[in-house]
Design an enzyme around this catalytic site. Sequence first.
Site, PDB file in Angstrom:
ATOM      1  N   LYS A  80       5.433   1.918  -2.881  1.00 53.04           N
ATOM      2  CA  LYS A  80       5.337   3.308  -3.340  1.00 53.04           C
ATOM      3  C   LYS A  80       5.632   3.360  -4.818  1.00 53.04           C
ATOM      4  CE  LYS A  80       4.944   7.539  -1.429  1.00 53.04           C
ATOM      5  NZ  LYS A  80       4.350   7.874  -0.125  1.00 53.04           N
ATOM      6  N   LYS A 136       0.859  -1.192   0.000  1.00 54.48           N
ATOM      7  CA  LYS A 136       0.000   0.000   0.000  1.00 54.48           C
ATOM      8  C   LYS A 136       0.880   1.221   0.000  1.00 54.48           C
ATOM      9  CE  LYS A 136      -4.025   2.078   0.380  1.00 54.48           C
ATOM     10  NZ  LYS A 136      -3.575   2.897  -0.785  1.00 54.48           N
ATOM     11  N   SER A 174      -7.406   5.756   3.697  1.00 54.99           N
ATOM     12  CA  SER A 174      -7.331   4.918   2.491  1.00 54.99           C
ATOM     13  C   SER A 174      -7.814   3.510   2.811  1.00 54.99           C
ATOM     14  CB  SER A 174      -5.891   4.826   1.972  1.00 54.99           C
ATOM     15  OG  SER A 174      -5.581   5.912   1.139  1.00 54.99           O
ATOM     16  N   THR A 189      -4.730  13.174   6.188  1.00 56.84           N
ATOM     17  CA  THR A 189      -3.335  13.220   6.642  1.00 56.84           C
ATOM     18  C   THR A 189      -3.190  14.292   7.718  1.00 56.84           C
ATOM     19  OG1 THR A 189      -2.635  12.529   4.452  1.00 56.84           O
ATOM     20  CG2 THR A 189      -0.935  13.474   5.872  1.00 56.84           C
ATOM     21  N   ASN A 238      -1.858  19.612   0.141  1.00 62.74           N
ATOM     22  CA  ASN A 238      -2.989  18.976   0.814  1.00 62.74           C
ATOM     23  C   ASN A 238      -2.754  18.881   2.326  1.00 62.74           C
ATOM     24  OD1 ASN A 238      -4.402  16.759   2.091  1.00 62.74           O
ATOM     25  ND2 ASN A 238      -5.264  16.315   0.116  1.00 62.74           N
ATOM     26  N   LYS A 240       4.738   2.404   8.321  1.00 60.32           N
ATOM     27  CA  LYS A 240       3.585   3.254   8.672  1.00 60.32           C
ATOM     28  C   LYS A 240       2.314   2.425   8.875  1.00 60.32           C
ATOM     29  CE  LYS A 240       3.576   6.947   6.135  1.00 60.32           C
ATOM     30  NZ  LYS A 240       3.346   7.900   5.017  1.00 60.32           N
TER      31      LYS A 240
END
Length: 430
Positions: free
Chosen positions: A105, A69, A362, A189, A220, A93
């Site tokens: 990623k 992810k 997510s 976030t 963001n 994370k």
Amino acid sequence: MPSPTPYTRFQTTLAAVLEKLKPTSEERSLLMEPQHIHQARLPLTRDDGSATEFSAYRVQFNNARGPYKGGIRYHPAADLEEVKALAALMALKTAVVNIPFGGGKGGIQMDPRKLSARELQEVSRAYVRAFQPHLGTDIDVPAPDVNTTADIMAWMRDEYEKLTHSFSPSVITGKPLSYGGSLGRSAATARGGFFILQELIDREALDPQELKVAIQGFGNAGGTMAHLLHNAGFTIVSISDSQGGIYSAEGIDPVRVEKYKRKTGAVAGEYCEGSVCDVQKMKMDGMQHVTNEALLELPCDILIPAALDNVITAENADRIQARTILELANGPTTPEADAILEKKSIRVIPDILANAGGVTVSYFEWVQGRSGEQWTAERVDNELKRIMLEGYKMVRRTAYREKMSYRHAAFAVALRRILAAMKARGWVAS
Ligand code: GLU
């Protein structure tokens, strides 16, 4: 000695924590390198008819705890070393906040601001065509990152569904609400980091009214955080974007900054055009122009790097005046800077905890896509708060009991969970 890269910097911290966890050499070698590295050259026909190509990556670091992810970044600095480091941070994370994913990623090494809307869509679809066999709801689930948006996620989902003749709402997260997105994802976030900050100051009985905050980055994460903190009564003393920013000891209203950013493209747009500023007007408003480097060293209580990596280094760490650093960016602090900050008793809430709110929502989006449910905004917010605070408390307890920095404690919590999953799966001896 070769100069450090984002990935070797990650390995430095990883090695320091593994030293304390004492894994076997087999476990260690599984944790030091990504499981898979996929690379491609993406062709693009420009609007003027010329042909060009970009380097693209998908790094799959570890999937012991669940599907890979992590976001996809569009940036000139998004090379393999950077994407590897970001993939590794994602694996840790998801483990710190204990959601059932591994880490990966992606990146396209390019400046998306130089592309037209058509070109951007074309290259985004080409990314999915290049990596489709490695992606999937139960395999690897991308999301937005620096310079990638909900619209881009929608094009990518569409391309994936066309290629696979499937209905796959959960193959990617961070999508628009109109096409399988979740309420609360775009603010997640910042919101996740905000919950931690609130808990931290409540525990110490601090008053937001008396706390000054400097935020580097107005994308963001940084932009949303500025609004959340301002509304909660904190004084935002400095804000910046990639072109620099503004400072006022009296405080800055992020709503006003946003208005000018929209109008002029710059956070300092009310006062400056490029590097030329209206000094008179700035003086009248009690404002000063600051560079991104200077912002980090301003007098404030809380410093929030919310842009790119490698900004707090051995070179400037000693001049940082904040007492707390909340890392909304990924990888903003080098291991050498960490050591200096620790000596100065500056508390660093590390990226893999502080910015985990994005991937947490997510996860909610992925669950909703699989079950066909639609969660309310309230449910998303409550669950996000619960997960962030559980992660934070676990890290705080570990830091205290094992006498580690918060970063090392967060790494330790995550690595123990990944190791436990690797053992349970029989990848390593238990
Ligand atoms: N790009 C975000 C991060 O670095 C979100 C990743 C995701 O939602 O998968 O955490």
